[in-house]
Design a protein around this motif. Structure first.
Motif, mmCIF file in Angstrom:
data_model
loop_
_atom_site.group_PDB
_atom_site.id
_atom_site.type_symbol
_atom_site.label_atom_id
_atom_site.label_comp_id
_atom_site.label_asym_id
_atom_site.label_seq_id
_atom_site.Cartn_x
_atom_site.Cartn_y
_atom_site.Cartn_z
ATOM 1 N N TYR A 1 -1.838 13.990 3.553
ATOM 2 C CA TYR A 1 -2.853 12.936 3.471
ATOM 3 C C TYR A 1 -3.187 12.473 4.900
ATOM 4 N N THR B 1 -2.466 2.794 -5.801
ATOM 5 C CA THR B 1 -3.915 2.577 -5.764
ATOM 6 C C THR B 1 -4.659 3.568 -6.659
ATOM 7 N N LYS B 2 -4.083 4.755 -6.853
ATOM 8 C CA LYS B 2 -4.775 5.859 -7.503
ATOM 9 C C LYS B 2 -4.479 5.849 -9.016
ATOM 10 N N VAL C 1 -5.043 -2.108 -4.122
ATOM 11 C CA VAL C 1 -4.353 -1.162 -3.244
ATOM 12 C C VAL C 1 -2.860 -1.479 -3.339
ATOM 13 N N GLY C 2 -2.027 -0.454 -3.473
ATOM 14 C CA GLY C 2 -0.591 -0.699 -3.567
ATOM 15 C C GLY C 2 0.210 0.569 -3.391
ATOM 16 N N SER D 1 0.863 -1.194 0.000
ATOM 17 C CA SER D 1 0.000 0.000 0.000
ATOM 18 C C SER D 1 0.894 1.237 0.000
ATOM 19 N N GLY D 2 0.294 2.374 -0.242
ATOM 20 C CA GLY D 2 1.041 3.633 -0.146
ATOM 21 C C GLY D 2 1.565 3.821 1.269
ATOM 22 N N MET D 3 0.748 3.475 2.267
ATOM 23 C CA MET D 3 1.167 3.628 3.663
ATOM 24 C C MET D 3 2.374 2.742 3.972
ATOM 25 N N ASN E 1 -3.190 16.052 -0.621
ATOM 26 C CA ASN E 1 -4.523 15.455 -0.549
ATOM 27 C C ASN E 1 -5.161 15.860 0.776
ATOM 28 N N THR F 1 1.710 11.077 -5.593
ATOM 29 C CA THR F 1 0.479 10.345 -5.929
ATOM 30 C C THR F 1 -0.476 11.156 -6.812
ATOM 31 N N PHE F 2 -0.710 12.434 -6.456
ATOM 32 C CA PHE F 2 -1.691 13.237 -7.193
ATOM 33 C C PHE F 2 -1.211 13.568 -8.601
ATOM 34 N N SER G 1 1.008 6.242 -3.782
ATOM 35 C CA SER G 1 -0.028 5.254 -3.567
ATOM 36 C C SER G 1 -0.401 4.839 -4.993
ATOM 37 N N LEU H 1 -9.472 8.032 -5.537
ATOM 38 C CA LEU H 1 -9.334 8.923 -6.692
ATOM 39 C C LEU H 1 -8.498 8.231 -7.768
ATOM 40 N N GLU I 1 4.501 16.561 0.210
ATOM 41 C CA GLU I 1 3.371 15.968 -0.517
ATOM 42 C C GLU I 1 2.829 17.101 -1.378
ATOM 43 N N ASP J 1 5.754 12.748 -1.990
ATOM 44 C CA ASP J 1 4.587 11.928 -2.298
ATOM 45 C C ASP J 1 4.022 12.476 -3.612
HETATM 46 C C1 LIG Z 1 -4.196 7.326 -0.917
HETATM 47 C C2 LIG Z 1 -2.999 8.119 -0.569
HETATM 48 C C3 LIG Z 1 -1.991 7.603 0.279
HETATM 49 C C4 LIG Z 1 -2.120 6.262 0.965
HETATM 50 O O1 LIG Z 1 -2.091 5.213 0.066
HETATM 51 P P1 LIG Z 1 -2.774 3.768 0.309
HETATM 52 O O2 LIG Z 1 -2.499 3.059 -0.966
HETATM 53 O O3 LIG Z 1 -4.221 4.003 0.606
HETATM 54 O O4 LIG Z 1 -2.061 3.176 1.493
HETATM 55 C C5 LIG Z 1 -0.863 8.382 0.498
HETATM 56 N N1 LIG Z 1 -0.739 9.615 -0.065
HETATM 57 C C6 LIG Z 1 -1.694 10.134 -0.857
HETATM 58 C C7 LIG Z 1 -1.480 11.489 -1.446
HETATM 59 C C8 LIG Z 1 -2.850 9.419 -1.137
HETATM 60 O O5 LIG Z 1 -3.794 9.960 -1.935
#
Ligand SMILES: *Cc1c(COP(=O)(O)O)cnc(C)c1O
Length: 407
Positions: free
Chosen positions: A123, A221-222, A231-232, A97-99, A172, A199-200, A219, A352, A168, A197
């Motif tokens: 986040y 996952t997004k 989830v990853g 997961s991202g975490m 988020n 992710t966005f 993450s 998202l 970040e 981070d």
């Molecule tokens: C969703 C998210 C995370 C956490 O990721 P998971 O895959 O849910 O563990 C961390 N940072 C941002 C910016 C996120 O949107």
């Protein structure tokens, strides 16, 4: 695909990381195996001592994961060079997961009595990690305003125990951006590593390694997976030796490894990253303009609008403002709930970055347990709607919003 060939970002999304296996499978297969055979006692010894390359045990590595890691590393390093002009090489490690990726990052770089320095918009999960888990490991987190570069420099100058600057950007859910280049320059003056981070933005919109950062995490996952099927997370680093030793050790021993099925889904999702991001972004631009001019919308928070406080910073470090926005429906809490209930196409869900447009009402869902004063302080008002614009035909998204806002 030969490594030395200069190829486009979209081509890299499709081809990077792929390796032809024994049976000449066209698509990276799912290697569902927890352990790997040793041809002989000597082979086992050579694998364990690193004399020979190969797979040993699923928590340490897996061919499906590995090809996906190579693809992500290639995308984050795309067209970037080292100071001597040689192509930048990065190492990526998939996580569950991202975490999990954030946990490996912090524990591999910061120890007991050392500190993390970070910004005030994070986040929710990351915020809880630094508040509730890291203190138990003796790791303190200092939260300041990263817009104030003098404050960042003063803080680093007076505390040599700060080992990691954690960014970040965009954040988020606020979409606040911080200046990756300026912050990295300051941090490196004081021997402090920098992580972003991403992710966005995804590597299509923003490549933090361009500005000299040490780590990037996602993450997956997004947007990277893009289809909401797993989830990853992924952690990517510039110092290959550090990644192969210290970071790999923490990844293996904390046990936040990914698995072949999720890696397979991620690998296939990544092939269309550029195509999807282009459509997400083009649609988001239309949606923001539509909402901006609608009488029942009080304001729109989107990085691509000139009145956004981070409009110029976004232009400096991102290719486009992305697909996330939030907006305030006139009429507060009840009007926002009514709006959500009138939607027929847009999906009401958290998360998202999926193909479909996702809409959430934080005041009645993700932040329902947060005291209203606190919630309002972080900008989450009663009528605020968060939106991850999908890749549907834009007329259909606009039509759905128009109908729901009419009530
Ligand atoms: C969703 C998210 C995370 C956490 O990721 P998971 O895959 O849910 O563990 C961390 N940072 C941002 C910016 C996120 O949107």
């Amino acid at each position: 695909m030969k490594k030395e060939q200069r190829i486009g970002f979209g081509t890299s999304c499709v081809h990077a990381g792929f390796e032809v296996e024994q049976h000449h499978s066209h698509i990276t297969p799912i290697y569902a195996s927890s352990t790997y055979l040793f041809d002989s006692a000597e082979h086992g010894v050579n694998l364990f001592t690193g004399k020979e390359k190969g797979y040993i045990y699923g928590r340490f590595g897996n061919p499906t994961n590995n090809q996906t890691e190579e693809k992500i590393a290639a995308l984050e390093a795309y067209s970037l060079c080292n100071d001597d002009g040689s192509p930048l090489e990065l190492k990526a490690i998939l996580h569950s997961s991202g975490m999990a990726a954030i946990a490996t990052l912090i524990l591999a770089n910061v120890k007991n009595d050392e500190k993390v320095l970070t910004h005030l918009s994070l986040y929710g999960g990351t915020q809880e990690l630094v508040d509730k888990v890291l203190p138990n490991c003796g790791i303190e987190t200092i939260i300041i305003d990263f817009k104030d570069l003098n404050l960042v420099e003063e803080t680093l100058k007076h505390d040599s125990n700060i080992k990691l600057l954690y960014l970040e950007t965009p954040a988020n859910p606020t979409l606040q951006c911080v200046d990756i280049e300026a912050l990295t320059q300051i941090a490196h003056l004081y021997g402090c590593k920098v992580s972003v981070d991403n992710t966005f933005a995804t590597p299509y919109l923003q490549q933090p390694f361009r500005f000299g950062v040490d780590f990037v995490m996602h993450s997956t996952t997004k947007f990277l997976n893009g289809h909401g099927t797993a989830v990853g997370g992924v952690l990517i680093g510039r110092d290959l030796e550090w990644m192969k030793t210290k970071v790999t050790k923490h990844h293996r021993l904390l046990g936040g490894n990914s698995n072949a099925f999720d890696a397979f889904l991620l690998n296939n999702g990544l092939k269309t990253l550029q195509l999807r991001m282009q459509k997400h972004c083009a649609n988001a631009e239309h949606v923001a303009a539509f909402l901006q001019s609608h009488a029942n919308v009080a304001f729109v928070n989107y990085l691509g609008l000139e009145q956004h406080p981070d409009f110029h910073l976004c232009k400096k470090q991102m290719r486009h403002a992305g697909a996330l926005m939030s907006f305030e429906v006139q009429g507060g809490f009840e009007a926002a709930k009514k709006f959500i209930n009138q939607l027929a196409l847009c999906t009401s869900a958290v998360s998202l970055g999926t193909c479909d447009t996702l809409i959430s009402h934080p005041a009645s869902t993700t932040h329902v347990g947060v005291a209203p004063e606190l919630r309002l302080k972080s900008g989450i008002t009663d009528g605020l709607i968060r939106m991850s614009v999908g890749i549907e035909d834009v007329e259909d998204i606009l039509g759905d919003l128009e109908k729901a806002l009419r009530q």
